[in-house]
Design an enzyme around this catalytic site. Structure first.
Site, mmCIF file in Angstrom:
data_model
loop_
_atom_site.group_PDB
_atom_site.id
_atom_site.type_symbol
_atom_site.label_atom_id
_atom_site.label_comp_id
_atom_site.label_asym_id
_atom_site.label_seq_id
_atom_site.Cartn_x
_atom_site.Cartn_y
_atom_site.Cartn_z
ATOM 1 N N SER A 27 3.612 -2.098 10.157
ATOM 2 C CA SER A 27 5.064 -2.224 10.342
ATOM 3 C C SER A 27 5.594 -3.606 9.991
ATOM 4 C CB SER A 27 5.464 -1.823 11.769
ATOM 5 O OG SER A 27 5.098 -0.481 12.029
ATOM 6 N N ASN A 49 0.880 -1.168 0.000
ATOM 7 C CA ASN A 49 0.000 0.000 0.000
ATOM 8 C C ASN A 49 0.917 1.218 0.000
ATOM 9 O OD1 ASN A 49 -1.740 2.083 0.447
ATOM 10 N ND2 ASN A 49 -2.299 1.481 2.552
ATOM 11 N N TRP A 50 0.978 1.849 -1.154
ATOM 12 C CA TRP A 50 1.926 2.965 -1.285
ATOM 13 C C TRP A 50 1.427 4.243 -0.627
ATOM 14 C CZ3 TRP A 50 4.348 2.801 -6.911
ATOM 15 C CH2 TRP A 50 5.313 1.789 -6.946
ATOM 16 N N LYS A 51 0.138 4.290 -0.282
ATOM 17 C CA LYS A 51 -0.441 5.510 0.315
ATOM 18 C C LYS A 51 -0.175 6.685 -0.638
ATOM 19 C CE LYS A 51 0.085 3.273 4.716
ATOM 20 N NZ LYS A 51 0.192 3.365 6.163
ATOM 21 N N HIS A 81 -9.320 1.692 4.804
ATOM 22 C CA HIS A 81 -8.057 1.809 5.541
ATOM 23 C C HIS A 81 -8.254 2.778 6.706
ATOM 24 C CE1 HIS A 81 -3.906 2.764 6.461
ATOM 25 N NE2 HIS A 81 -3.584 1.626 5.853
ATOM 26 N N GLU A 108 -6.537 5.111 7.762
ATOM 27 C CA GLU A 108 -6.246 6.519 7.457
ATOM 28 C C GLU A 108 -7.443 7.170 6.773
ATOM 29 O OE1 GLU A 108 -2.626 5.679 5.372
ATOM 30 O OE2 GLU A 108 -1.707 5.080 7.267
ATOM 31 N N GLY A 156 3.061 -1.082 4.131
ATOM 32 C CA GLY A 156 3.203 0.336 3.809
ATOM 33 C C GLY A 156 4.649 0.679 3.511
ATOM 34 N N GLY A 157 5.344 1.186 4.514
ATOM 35 C CA GLY A 157 6.713 1.691 4.343
ATOM 36 C C GLY A 157 7.652 0.742 3.614
ATOM 37 N N GLU A 159 -5.279 -4.610 10.475
ATOM 38 C CA GLU A 159 -4.251 -3.591 10.675
ATOM 39 C C GLU A 159 -4.494 -2.858 11.994
ATOM 40 O OE1 GLU A 159 -2.338 -2.554 6.630
ATOM 41 O OE2 GLU A 159 -3.826 -1.056 7.131
ATOM 42 N N GLY A 191 2.838 2.391 10.675
ATOM 43 C CA GLY A 191 3.825 3.454 10.525
ATOM 44 C C GLY A 191 4.568 3.802 11.806
HETATM 45 P P1 13P Z 1 3.278 0.394 7.538
HETATM 46 O O1 13P Z 1 3.738 -0.913 6.961
HETATM 47 O O2 13P Z 1 4.053 1.577 7.019
HETATM 48 O O3 13P Z 1 3.163 0.347 9.023
HETATM 49 O O4 13P Z 1 1.792 0.628 6.979
HETATM 50 C C1 13P Z 1 0.872 -0.387 7.097
HETATM 51 C C2 13P Z 1 -0.360 -0.015 6.350
HETATM 52 O O5 13P Z 1 -1.073 0.890 6.728
HETATM 53 C C3 13P Z 1 -0.666 -0.776 5.144
HETATM 54 O O6 13P Z 1 -1.954 -0.512 4.697
#
Ligand code: 13P
Length: 257
Positions: free
Chosen positions: A217, A13-15, A99, A101, A238-239, A171, A177
């Site tokens: 994470s 998930n590149w956000k 998600h 966010e 994510g990251g 999640e 994050g």
């Molecule tokens: P991180 O892997 O950066 O914690 O993000 C997880 C995420 O929100 C994937 O949708």
């Protein structure tokens, strides 16, 4: 994971990260280090505007492309929104829905999540439905009730044959994050409870066929242990999905299990 009954899916998930140019560069870097055979499906979910570039760049690598959101109406006067059919027509396979966010910053609720799940399925997309508790909710000991409610709401009105096409991502908000990962046991406990809720709604056959991912994470160091859990069928990353070498290490971890 349990490859006998369900797919293992490693999804990035590149956000709100990377331009179309950077998308192309990522694919080139990935190509050089990607394992030849993979025992999992790999997906990159990227911003809408990068989808055409991602589809071109990832085709040879057999990486599916996903969106990070959609709007639930089929068409009409909804300035700035993108429909499920628009995504499907481009060649998108997956779409992240609900998600945390989006729930936190863009007013998504269990009701809008459910409408989006219906819209995605109607168009033939695979929704990746995100659920998860905050730290406060975990400390209040309401994680299981809350997750069951989120899952039931997301699947409301979805028939069994379509429920099979859904992916659920657990999640925990406190792990996103933050560098703080749920322990493998914590992740499995909740993923197992999600499967139990699906079993309650649709029966054992559907429940065992649904892919349930962990996200929060996930990185090359902790991926193998998380993916070794029986109810953790992949990751939503994510990251670490922004860096080709780290993303490949997670794919390799899924290959080894
Ligand atoms: P991180 O892997 O950066 O914690 O993000 C997880 C995420 O929100 C994937 O949708």
């Amino acid at each position: 994971m349990n490859r006998r009954y369900r797919k293992t899916i490693i999804a990035g998930n590149w956000k709100m990260n990377k331009t179309a140019t950077e998308t192309k560069k990522f694919a080139e870097d990935l190509k050089a280090i990607m394992p030849k055979a993979k025992w999992c499906d790999v997906v990159i979910c990227c911003p809408f505007v990068n989808i055409p570039a991602a589809l071109r760049a990832f085709k040879d690598l057999r990486i599916a492309v996903g969106a990070e959101n959609l709007f639930y109406e089929p068409s009409g006067a909804y300035t700035g929104e993108v429909s499920a059919d628009m995504l499907k027509d481009l060649g998108v396979k997956y779409v992240i829905i609900g998600h945390s966010e989006r729930r936190q910053y863009f007013g998504e609720t269990d009701v809008t999540v459910n409408k989006k799940v219906h819209a995605a399925l109607e168009a033939g997309l695979h929704p990746i439905i995100c659920v998860g508790e905050s730290l406060e909710q975990r400390e209040m000991n309401i994680t299981m009730d809350l997750i069951a409610l989120q899952v039931k709401s997301a699947f409301a009105g979805v028939p069994a044959e379509k429920a099979r096409k859904c992916v659920v991502a657990y999640e925990p908000i406190w792990a996103i994050g933050t560098g703080k990962t749920a322990t493998a046991e914590q992740a499995n406990e909740v993923c197992n409870a999600i499967r139990a809720t699906i079993r309650h709604l649709y029966g054992a056959r559907v429940a065992r066929s649904v892919t349930i991912q962990y996200g929060g994470s996930m990185n090359p160091k902790n991926a193998a242990e998380l993916l070794a859990q029986p109810d953790v069928d992949g990751g939503l990353i994510g990251g670490a999905a922004l860096k080709p070498d780290q993303f490949v290490e997670i794919i390799n971890a899924a290959n080894q299990e």
